[in-house]
Design an enzyme around this catalytic site. Structure first.
Site: not given
Ligand code: PNS
Length: 346
Positions: A199, A223, A272, A310
């Site tokens: 990250h 999660k 990745r 993570s």
């Molecule tokens: O590290 P991660 O778990 O891949 O992060 C995912 C994250 C937090 C970036 C994603 O879940 C997100 O954008 N959440 C905010 C809610 C949202 O906008 N959801 C619609 C995405 S299509």
């Protein structure tokens, strides 16, 4: 209401028409004090001009010419009357119309202003101004300033970490320089549970490309993080402290709304492997549907981080393994403590 200073000092302005919220004397005086010795010729653009008091004050203090933009018929009549009273009719242009459209026309005409006031009705608020802030930047002379009034503390595009924001009772005034209006802000979202060296590599590289990077600590609904978003954000703050143009925020709702609030034009994500692609592609498409102007940009993970996530950090830590080299050194002990007792939660 009177002209405060300059050649038209003391001239009484016409009564404020119904439905127009004038900039109070106190705010007007403070704005002009903050601008200081700024008025040596040059043009001023007064958007959502209302009574025209701001543009007229600028003319009185030394601006050469002024353009007033207003939609409301009664307000337009008041601006013309005020220009007549101050004797500035010949130095002014009064345009009736929608601010966005007028700006587009001015861009096509290649107009340039030294000072731009944007004092939208509070119901229009920051959002609309934020939307055309980059256009204002193009209209601004190199040493120019944009002054934005708002009923709420502006974040992102229209203020926040950019420019200087001062509060006068219920009014927030942000003064931006040209560079601050054209800044490209990128949001780097994730769960960061915990933040890894992978990250950090992506954040560092993004900070070298964009003017400002906001790390958005969100919640992936699929999660269950071990730490609260605020705690995860604190760990990221610790390891990104050396980057001048990186800030960290908790993101509660949708990424697109967060990006809009921050005035971000870009979402940056690390990629990745091909296995990441499908889910990232899906999210990027959905976000694009909700906010078409927001671009998602991928930074390829460095080869040495292509295996890192993570979830593997959580798994290794929970089983008593060594996560040195997987998470930034500055938070190694904290990660060991917090995640070693966990169930892995992968
Ligand atoms: O590290 P991660 O778990 O891949 O992060 C995912 C994250 C937090 C970036 C994603 O879940 C997100 O954008 N959440 C905010 C809610 C949202 O906008 N959801 C619609 C995405 S299509």
């Amino acid at each position: 209401m009177r002209v405060i200073a300059g050649t038209a000092r003391g001239i009484r302005l016409a009564p404020v028409p119904k439905g127009v919220r004038p900039t109070s004397d106190r705010v007007r005086e403070s704005v002009f004090n903050a601008l200081g010795q700024f008025f040596d010729g040059g043009d001023v653009l007064d958007l959502y001009a209302g009574t025209g008091a701001l543009g007229i004050e600028a003319l009185s203090r030394g601006c050469e010419r002024a353009v007033f933009v207003e939609r409301d018929g009664r307000a337009l009549a008041t601006i013309r009357e005020n220009l007549r009273r101050a004797g500035f009719g010949a130095r002014a242009e009064v345009l009736r119309g929608d601010v966005g459209r007028v700006l587009d026309r001015m861009l096509t005409d290649g107009r340039v202003f030294n000072l731009i006031f944007a004092d939208p009705p509070y119901r229009i608020a920051a959002m609309e101004v934020g939307g055309f802030l980059s256009r204002l930047g193009v209209l601004l002379a190199p040493e120019g300033r944009v002054v934005i009034e708002s009923g709420e503390a502006l974040t992102g595009s229209a203020g926040g970490k950019k420019g200087v924001t001062r509060r006068y009772g219920g009014t927030f005034v942000t003064i931006l320089e040209r560079s601050e209006t054209t800044m490209i802000v990128a949001v780097c979202p994730g769960s960061f549970d915990p933040v890894t060296v992978g990250h950090l590599d992506v954040i560092r590289r993004a900070s070298g490309i964009f003017d400002h990077v906001v790390v958005a600590v969100g919640s992936n609904l699929r999660k269950k993080p071990r730490l609260s978003a605020a705690e995860r954000a604190r760990l990221i703050e610790k390891v990104t402290a050396e980057f001048q143009n990186v800030s960290v925020e908790v993101m509660d709702g949708l990424l697109v709304e967060f990006a809009r609030d921050q005035g971000a034009k870009v979402v940056v994500k690390g990629l990745r492997a091909v296995s990441d692609f499908e889910s990232e592609f899906e999210q990027a498409q959905l976000n694009r549907k909700m906010f078409p102007e927001l671009e998602t940009v991928f930074i390829m993970a460095s080869a040495e981080h292509s295996f890192l996530s993570s979830s593997v950090v959580r798994e290794i830590a929970s089983l008593g393994g060594d996560v040195r080299g997987l998470v930034p050194d500055g938070i190694l002990e904290t990660v060991r403590e917090i995640y070693s007792g966990s169930d892995g939660n992968i």
